[in-house]
Design a protein around this motif. Sequence first.
Motif, PDB file in Angstrom:
ATOM      1  N   GLY A  21     -10.225   1.983   6.234  1.00  0.00           N
ATOM      2  CA  GLY A  21      -9.157   2.027   5.226  1.00  0.00           C
ATOM      3  C   GLY A  21      -8.434   3.355   5.238  1.00  0.00           C
ATOM      4  O   GLY A  21      -7.201   3.403   5.186  1.00  0.00           O
ATOM      5  N   TYR A  22      -9.179   4.443   5.344  1.00  0.00           N
ATOM      6  CA  TYR A  22      -8.568   5.779   5.403  1.00  0.00           C
ATOM      7  C   TYR A  22      -7.695   5.908   6.648  1.00  0.00           C
ATOM      8  O   TYR A  22      -6.581   6.430   6.582  1.00  0.00           O
ATOM      9  CB  TYR A  22      -9.645   6.864   5.397  1.00  0.00           C
ATOM     10  CG  TYR A  22      -9.092   8.227   5.710  1.00  0.00           C
ATOM     11  CD1 TYR A  22      -8.319   8.914   4.775  1.00  0.00           C
ATOM     12  CD2 TYR A  22      -9.309   8.821   6.947  1.00  0.00           C
ATOM     13  CE1 TYR A  22      -7.787  10.163   5.065  1.00  0.00           C
ATOM     14  CE2 TYR A  22      -8.780  10.069   7.244  1.00  0.00           C
ATOM     15  CZ  TYR A  22      -8.024  10.731   6.298  1.00  0.00           C
ATOM     16  OH  TYR A  22      -7.489  11.952   6.595  1.00  0.00           O
ATOM     17  N   ALA A  23      -8.197   5.431   7.774  1.00  0.00           N
ATOM     18  CA  ALA A  23      -7.422   5.522   9.019  1.00  0.00           C
ATOM     19  C   ALA A  23      -6.108   4.765   8.894  1.00  0.00           C
ATOM     20  O   ALA A  23      -5.051   5.277   9.280  1.00  0.00           O
ATOM     21  CB  ALA A  23      -8.248   4.971  10.185  1.00  0.00           C
ATOM     22  N   LEU A  24      -6.145   3.564   8.326  1.00  0.00           N
ATOM     23  CA  LEU A  24      -4.926   2.758   8.200  1.00  0.00           C
ATOM     24  C   LEU A  24      -3.941   3.370   7.204  1.00  0.00           C
ATOM     25  O   LEU A  24      -2.739   3.463   7.486  1.00  0.00           O
ATOM     26  CB  LEU A  24      -5.285   1.333   7.803  1.00  0.00           C
ATOM     27  CG  LEU A  24      -6.023   0.524   8.871  1.00  0.00           C
ATOM     28  CD1 LEU A  24      -6.468  -0.816   8.306  1.00  0.00           C
ATOM     29  CD2 LEU A  24      -5.164   0.347  10.105  1.00  0.00           C
ATOM     30  N   VAL A  25      -4.437   3.793   6.048  1.00  0.00           N
ATOM     31  CA  VAL A  25      -3.541   4.347   5.028  1.00  0.00           C
ATOM     32  C   VAL A  25      -2.917   5.654   5.503  1.00  0.00           C
ATOM     33  O   VAL A  25      -1.705   5.867   5.351  1.00  0.00           O
ATOM     34  CB  VAL A  25      -4.294   4.536   3.687  1.00  0.00           C
ATOM     35  CG1 VAL A  25      -3.481   5.344   2.711  1.00  0.00           C
ATOM     36  CG2 VAL A  25      -4.648   3.181   3.097  1.00  0.00           C
ATOM     37  N   SER A  26      -3.722   6.531   6.090  1.00  0.00           N
ATOM     38  CA  SER A  26      -3.163   7.811   6.552  1.00  0.00           C
ATOM     39  C   SER A  26      -2.199   7.599   7.714  1.00  0.00           C
ATOM     40  O   SER A  26      -1.197   8.317   7.836  1.00  0.00           O
ATOM     41  CB  SER A  26      -4.272   8.785   6.935  1.00  0.00           C
ATOM     42  OG  SER A  26      -4.981   8.338   8.071  1.00  0.00           O
ATOM     43  N   ALA A  27      -2.453   6.601   8.558  1.00  0.00           N
ATOM     44  CA  ALA A  27      -1.553   6.316   9.669  1.00  0.00           C
ATOM     45  C   ALA A  27      -0.227   5.748   9.173  1.00  0.00           C
ATOM     46  O   ALA A  27       0.838   6.111   9.684  1.00  0.00           O
ATOM     47  CB  ALA A  27      -2.213   5.350  10.653  1.00  0.00           C
TER      48      ALA A  27
END
Length: 94
Positions: A21-27
């Motif tokens: 989730g962090y990877a997707l949101v930050s991307a």
Amino acid sequence: MTGQGGRRTPSQRDAMTVEIGYALVSAVFAAAVVFGALAGPALLFRLPERLESVLVPVALVLAGVLFLVRVVSVLRRFDGAGQPSQPGRTSPDS
């Protein structure tokens, strides 16, 4: 990062879910900033048609590439980071 018998523990699955989730949101955020910075002027102001026709596709490509690079880099960093043997301890001396 597997427990006994090759199965992941619930806490390992939760950590993986949070990291994805962090990877997707930050991307998404990073890609939106890059797209806005490059294509924003072309979308908000009246620029020469030739410049607009270059800025928007370039912004789309760069934002897409940045999105993929960010997701891969975050997930690789998570995959390579081992869990501490004694959570909460910062060094063997503590």
